[in-house]
Design a protein around this motif. Structure first.
Motif, PDB file in Angstrom:
ATOM      1  N   GLN A 253      39.654  49.448  42.028  1.00 43.11           N
ATOM      2  CA  GLN A 253      40.235  48.282  41.365  1.00 43.11           C
ATOM      3  C   GLN A 253      40.504  47.191  42.398  1.00 43.11           C
ATOM      4  N   PRO A 254      40.397  45.931  42.011  1.00 39.40           N
ATOM      5  CA  PRO A 254      40.650  44.855  42.982  1.00 39.40           C
ATOM      6  C   PRO A 254      42.108  44.830  43.420  1.00 39.40           C
ATOM      7  N   GLY A 255      42.332  44.804  44.731  1.00 35.98           N
ATOM      8  CA  GLY A 255      43.684  44.733  45.259  1.00 35.98           C
ATOM      9  C   GLY A 255      44.281  43.354  45.054  1.00 35.98           C
ATOM     10  N   THR A 256      45.570  43.321  44.732  1.00 34.88           N
ATOM     11  CA  THR A 256      46.258  42.038  44.534  1.00 34.88           C
ATOM     12  C   THR A 256      47.400  41.830  45.513  1.00 34.88           C
ATOM     13  N   GLY A 257      47.649  42.787  46.381  1.00 36.78           N
ATOM     14  CA  GLY A 257      48.740  42.662  47.342  1.00 36.78           C
ATOM     15  C   GLY A 257      48.743  43.839  48.275  1.00 36.78           C
ATOM     16  N   GLY A 258      49.859  43.991  48.983  1.00 38.00           N
ATOM     17  CA  GLY A 258      49.984  45.127  49.890  1.00 38.00           C
ATOM     18  C   GLY A 258      49.580  44.808  51.302  1.00 38.00           C
ATOM     19  N   SER A 259      48.439  44.147  51.467  1.00 36.16           N
ATOM     20  CA  SER A 259      48.009  43.725  52.797  1.00 36.16           C
ATOM     21  C   SER A 259      46.914  42.679  52.659  1.00 36.16           C
ATOM     22  N   ASP A 260      46.417  42.215  53.800  1.00 37.55           N
ATOM     23  CA  ASP A 260      45.608  40.995  53.823  1.00 37.55           C
ATOM     24  C   ASP A 260      44.224  41.135  53.215  1.00 37.55           C
ATOM     25  N   PHE A 261      43.696  42.347  53.065  1.00 36.57           N
ATOM     26  CA  PHE A 261      42.405  42.483  52.412  1.00 36.57           C
ATOM     27  C   PHE A 261      42.444  41.860  51.014  1.00 36.57           C
ATOM     28  N   ALA A 262      43.620  41.930  50.359  1.00 34.88           N
ATOM     29  CA  ALA A 262      43.744  41.426  48.994  1.00 34.88           C
ATOM     30  C   ALA A 262      43.493  39.925  48.909  1.00 34.88           C
ATOM     31  N   SER A 263      43.836  39.178  49.958  1.00 32.13           N
ATOM     32  CA  SER A 263      43.597  37.730  49.946  1.00 32.13           C
ATOM     33  C   SER A 263      42.116  37.441  49.787  1.00 32.13           C
ATOM     34  N   PHE A 264      41.276  38.252  50.413  1.00 28.30           N
ATOM     35  CA  PHE A 264      39.828  38.057  50.341  1.00 28.30           C
ATOM     36  C   PHE A 264      39.261  38.605  49.031  1.00 28.30           C
ATOM     37  N   VAL A 265      39.753  39.768  48.604  1.00 28.79           N
ATOM     38  CA  VAL A 265      39.295  40.356  47.339  1.00 28.79           C
ATOM     39  C   VAL A 265      39.521  39.379  46.191  1.00 28.79           C
ATOM     40  N   MET A 266      40.702  38.768  46.158  1.00 28.95           N
ATOM     41  CA  MET A 266      41.031  37.844  45.067  1.00 28.95           C
ATOM     42  C   MET A 266      40.123  36.616  45.073  1.00 28.95           C
ATOM     43  N   ALA A 267      39.563  36.300  46.237  1.00 29.54           N
ATOM     44  CA  ALA A 267      38.611  35.196  46.338  1.00 29.54           C
ATOM     45  C   ALA A 267      37.174  35.646  46.089  1.00 29.54           C
ATOM     46  N   GLY A 268      37.000  36.931  45.737  1.00 31.08           N
ATOM     47  CA  GLY A 268      35.679  37.440  45.406  1.00 31.08           C
ATOM     48  C   GLY A 268      34.863  37.941  46.570  1.00 31.08           C
ATOM     49  N   ALA A 269      35.461  38.036  47.754  1.00 30.78           N
ATOM     50  CA  ALA A 269      34.751  38.515  48.937  1.00 30.78           C
ATOM     51  C   ALA A 269      34.950  40.015  49.099  1.00 30.78           C
ATOM     52  N   PRO A 270      33.914  40.750  49.469  1.00 29.65           N
ATOM     53  CA  PRO A 270      34.035  42.206  49.630  1.00 29.65           C
ATOM     54  C   PRO A 270      34.919  42.555  50.835  1.00 29.65           C
ATOM     55  N   ALA A 271      36.125  42.982  50.541  1.00 33.38           N
ATOM     56  CA  ALA A 271      37.101  43.291  51.588  1.00 33.38           C
ATOM     57  C   ALA A 271      37.699  44.654  51.291  1.00 33.38           C
ATOM     58  N   PHE A 272      37.925  45.444  52.344  1.00 31.36           N
ATOM     59  CA  PHE A 272      38.283  46.840  52.158  1.00 31.36           C
ATOM     60  C   PHE A 272      39.424  47.243  53.085  1.00 31.36           C
ATOM     61  N   SER A 273      40.275  48.088  52.556  1.00 30.49           N
ATOM     62  CA  SER A 273      41.401  48.616  53.328  1.00 30.49           C
ATOM     63  C   SER A 273      41.016  49.943  53.958  1.00 30.49           C
ATOM     64  N   LEU A 274      41.163  50.037  55.270  1.00 34.30           N
ATOM     65  CA  LEU A 274      40.977  51.300  55.974  1.00 34.30           C
ATOM     66  C   LEU A 274      42.321  52.021  55.951  1.00 34.30           C
ATOM     67  N   SER A 275      42.535  52.813  54.918  1.00 38.13           N
ATOM     68  CA  SER A 275      43.854  53.386  54.649  1.00 38.13           C
ATOM     69  C   SER A 275      44.047  54.679  55.429  1.00 38.13           C
ATOM     70  N   SER A 276      45.242  54.835  55.969  1.00 35.06           N
ATOM     71  CA  SER A 276      45.492  55.858  56.978  1.00 35.06           C
ATOM     72  C   SER A 276      46.385  56.989  56.495  1.00 35.06           C
ATOM     73  N   LEU A 277      46.291  58.093  57.204  1.00 38.79           N
ATOM     74  CA  LEU A 277      47.184  59.232  57.035  1.00 38.79           C
ATOM     75  C   LEU A 277      48.621  58.788  57.293  1.00 38.79           C
ATOM     76  N   SER A 278      49.573  59.360  56.547  1.00 39.11           N
ATOM     77  CA  SER A 278      50.929  58.828  56.505  1.00 39.11           C
ATOM     78  C   SER A 278      51.712  58.913  57.815  1.00 39.11           C
ATOM     79  N   TRP A 279      51.803  60.102  58.408  1.00 39.72           N
ATOM     80  CA  TRP A 279      52.741  60.320  59.514  1.00 39.72           C
ATOM     81  C   TRP A 279      54.152  59.846  59.114  1.00 39.72           C
ATOM     82  N   ASP A 280      54.543  60.058  57.864  1.00 39.81           N
ATOM     83  CA  ASP A 280      55.854  59.643  57.341  1.00 39.81           C
ATOM     84  C   ASP A 280      56.123  58.159  57.596  1.00 39.81           C
ATOM     85  N   TYR A 281      55.070  57.382  57.470  1.00 40.02           N
ATOM     86  CA  TYR A 281      55.155  55.933  57.704  1.00 40.02           C
ATOM     87  C   TYR A 281      56.235  55.271  56.861  1.00 40.02           C
TER      88      TYR A 281
END
Length: 526
Positions: A425-453
């Motif tokens: 689903q298109p991201g709308t927030g959370g981090s900066d990839f969403a700024s590009f997704v909302m503009a229609g550009a293919p942008a992806f989050s390299l999501s990481s293991l938690s480490w109790d983040y």
């Protein structure tokens, strides 16, 4: 299930990337070696600069709150570092922000006994004008309605006011789960839920919210405000921004806040002494740092490495987002050394004021339509120090194809941990990839293991260098560099075809692709 054009249905693909590597009946292990990929791996493993970069940025400069001198110092440092690697870089102003600088804070209980307290002034908190101020500390009262509260409000004049609830336990949930009886765990959870609900009611009955109450207390003559936003990890508190303009606001550790609360509750009338040396500064530029390795065949098409540069400043912003910053800088260093003449231009964006609403990346998207319209891919990292374990398609219909092919180049010891999800689903927030997704550009989050983040380091006073897991960071830098290389070398421009979004129950029609959002360009000034 996600509906696509007309009657076409595409299921959600959730598979280990090792399965994506099986293409045309041939295992990825049988693919011919790529000398650039081999060089990236060798450089990333044998000559990593991550520890030194982390030391210089996080220990030497520290937190990077938008509008502070430290943010400017960090930007200058990043550009100097890129210059030393032969990478062109620039600072791009996209707005202005309230200028402020944190100073030393001394908080002590002086009655009924002497005790130095563990506390942190909130971002943009006013100081105490170079002197210590001392007064009684009181609780918010339990009132029946806003009229009763208005009658009580003059009682705050010349006093410190506690504006957070009393936590019933300072032990994290996993501690209770390991050692507590089932009965005591249930009892504690019920008690905490009841206290949380009761405190929310106490705030609501004042006629204010947690955001508007501080201004009302300030206007009524309070000397300062004291809060405690526990993160549910031992010693960790969330540190955000102050909602006062003239009086200091500080966050105390759970332990010290609880001490003062119980003393005030029992009628002991504890007294506090506070000296806060923060200071207001002239309006500061809000900026992004952009690094560039120019493409030689398709220089007007772009692969973008992305991580926000700013942080909250209760600690040094090591994992939010120092680790993303280090990953992207190290990937750029590696690429410049082993792949200095990419087919497409490779940019790195170190965005400012992500923490206040993705403002830097939104500003870049709004200011650079010529780049956004020619993006091949954006790779963003911003959720802690862990190795990348998830990559989803952000609603781009053919992302599975090109991301899948690019991932086959990644070594098995890194690729094996990554689960892919398409089309997503298109991201709308959370981090900066969403700024590009909302503009229609293919942008992806390299999501990481938690480490109790979420509990230990995300926006806390414990987000420091020692929480970084450098083995995972090395893997992430290698992964990012390989993906950037593969995206640059891709024969075709990536497809921007989008899925048809699910039906909106309110309209009976498919939901619309999210629209770009303009940044806040005058932070804390209006």
């Amino acid at each position: 299930m996600l509906c696509l054009k007309k009657s076409l249905i595409l299921p959600l693909f959730l598979v280990p990337v090792t399965m994506i590597a099986q293409r045309g009946g041939r295992q990825s292990a049988e693919l011919p070696k790529d000398t650039v990929v081999e060089a990236i791996i060798t450089e990333g493993e044998q000559d990593s600069q991550l520890e030194q970069l982390g030391h210089e940025l996080l220990d030497g400069i520290g937190p990077r709150l938008v509008g502070t001198p430290e943010m400017k110092q960090a930007g200058d440092w990043a550009m100097a570092k890129y210059k030393s690697w032969g990478i062109a870089s620039r600072s791009e102003k996209w707005g202005e922000w309230r200028g402020w600088q944190r100073g030393p804070a001394h908080i002590d209980m002086v009655y009924p006994r002497l005790k130095s307290l563990e506390g942190t002034q909130l971002a943009w908190s006013p100081g105490t004008n170079g002197k210590a101020i001392s007064a009684e500390i009181i609780l918010l009262p339990e009132v029946t309605d806003s009229i009763t509260f208005a009658k009580w409000l003059p009682a705050v004049k010349g006093k410190f006011v506690m504006i957070s609830m009393l936590q019933p336990t300072g032990r994290p949930d996993n501690n209770w789960k390991e050692f507590g009886t089932s009965e005591s765990v249930i009892k504690m959870n019920k008690e905490r839920d009841a206290l949380t609900d009761a405190w929310a009611q106490r705030i609501r009955r004042t006629g204010y919210t947690t955001r508007t109450l501080p201004a009302a207390l300030e206007k009524a003559g309070a000397l300062g405000l004291v809060s405690s936003y526990w993160s549910k990890a031992v010693g960790a508190n969330k540190i955000f921004g102050a909602n006062t303009k003239k009086i200091p606001t500080v966050d105390l550790s759970l332990e010290d806040y609880g001490l003062l609360y119980r003393l005030a509750q029992s009628g002991t009338m504890p007294r506090l002494s506070m000296k806060i040396d923060s200071k207001e500064l002239p309006v500061a530029d809000a900026f992004n740092i952009i690094g560039e390795i120019k493409g030689v065949e398709k220089p007007e098409e772009y692969v973008i490495l992305s991580a926000h540069f700013d942080s909250w400043d209760g600690a040094t912003g090591a994992t939010d987002n120092g680790t993303g910053t280090l990953t992207m800088m190290e990937a750029m260093r590696i690429l410049k050394k082993v792949y200095p003449n990419p087919k497409r231009t490779i940019l790195v964006g170190h965005w400012g004021s992500e923490e206040q609403g993705l403002n830097g990346s939104r500003g870049f998207v709004e200011d650079h339509p010529e780049i956004v319209g020619n993006i091949q891919a954006v790779f963003n990292q911003d959720n802690g120090t862990g190795r990348v374990t998830s990559l989803q398609g952000q609603g781009f219909l053919h992302a599975y194809d090109y991301l899948g092919r690019w991932l086959t180049k990644v070594p098995q010891n890194i690729r094996q941990y990554i689960e892919t999800s398409f089309p997503g689903q298109p991201g709308t927030g959370g981090s900066d990839f969403a700024s590009f997704v909302m503009a229609g550009a293919p942008a992806f989050s390299l999501s990481s293991l938690s480490w109790d983040y979420g509990t230990i380091t995300w926006h806390t006073n414990r987000d420091t260098y020692d929480k970084i897991v450098f083995d995972d960071l090395r893997n992430n830098a290698i992964l990012t560099a390989i993906l950037a290389y593969a995206a640059s070398e891709e024969a075709q421009k990536t497809s921007r075809e989008k899925i048809v979004l699910p039906i909106d129950p309110g309209t009976g029609k498919p939901k619309e692709w999210p629209k770009p959002v303009s940044p806040t360009r005058r932070g804390g000034l209006d």
